[in-house]
Design an enzyme around this catalytic site. Sequence first.
Site: not given
Ligand code: GLU
Length: 429
Positions: A119
């Site tokens: 993240k």
């Molecule tokens: N931000 C989204 C999540 O928390 C998608 C993450 C992604 O597609 O890599 O799942």
Amino acid sequence: MILEATRPGTNHENGPEFNPWLAAEARFNQAATLLGMDDGLQKVLRTPTMEITVHIPIQLDDGRLEVFTGYRVQHSLARGPAKGGIRFAPDVSIDEVRALASWMTWKCAVVNIPFGGGKGGVICDPALLSQNELERITRRYTAELIDFIGPERDVPAPDMNTNEQTMAWIMDTYSMHKRTTVTAVVTGKPLNLGGSRGRPAATGRGCLFVTLQALRKFGIAPADAKVVVQGMGNVGGNAARLMAEAGLKIISVIEYDGALYNANGIDTVAVQKFRAETGSIVGFPRAEPIDKHQAMYLPCDVFVPAARENVIHSANAHLLNAKIICEGANGPTTAAADKVLEEKGIFVIPDILANAGGVTVSYFEWVQDRQGYFWNEQLVNERLEEIMVNSFQDVVQYGEKHKVHNRTAAYMLALDRVAFAIKLRGIYA
Ligand code: GLU
């Protein structure tokens, strides 16, 4: 009258209950203990592989220089490249990014796609920045991370306040440095830059698929289901629209500045149009205004918290009147509230399962980019449904077998899968 204690986030917001990393730890510890996992392996699994902090100098439009701080946490690379979004928000913290990175590890493992978890976040207020300033922040942040991201290493995606345009800038910056176009470095890109059909609505569509499974368990026909949706952004807006299309009745929608109620069902597409025109859902003519806190506690079959973290906590969980909670947001329930929801017998579809539709279609996007061959939307949606339905069944059956609630089951299943990968790979020294 609304009790102060029932207002999300007003009573002890800065206390440990609201620290997302402590929440992630609490769920991890419980699952690891139930699995009988040895201490050393627990240490390896809970500790992020890498935490990167970057300080980004940016020239603002008025000529002033400002320095923004950004993070990228790669929690686990055991099952594949790190995967997870990047958020832009004024209150981003390393604890939050670390927790969200670990949730991505467990999320990818729950739906069994070959990724670890990561993240990113940049401390900034997008509402106060121009498009040009956002572009400069995104490009410089990407340039600072250039050696740490990549299709085989760490694949970012959109999250809060980032979107397709942000991903296009990241893809371009990375490609310029590598002297070749590398579309698979990020997902959630625009369709004509290697994006996947079905990606924008995928998280909301995933929420629909698991909600339909849960309703089935309760013997509730979709046409009889009353739903309250909190958040009309990408996740909540698409979940509400697709649930309404599937025949469910959206009796209330909640936004940060107000909420709407209509016992006969709200036309959520019209609400979105109204909001796009006026900037708010408040004043929408074909529903009654209702207090945004009280709306959360309406009797309903399904409550979809799809806005922000920590909205269900120890001081308000007892007020919820839903049979099913489908966690569209990441971390909408504090660890302390888990027990209250369990005692109330609410069937929780935990975030790491409920909102995994987004990363699942991100996986499809990464596969399509690497193949250079793109699927039609029907195929994307069918494959998404297959993964979401199977994962729901895996979690629920695991919970029934081990006599634990869904969240614990999802964590146990995920931890076990990641632990298995680590054991197979061994510890390199
Ligand atoms: N931000 C989204 C999540 O928390 C998608 C993450 C992604 O597609 O890599 O799942």
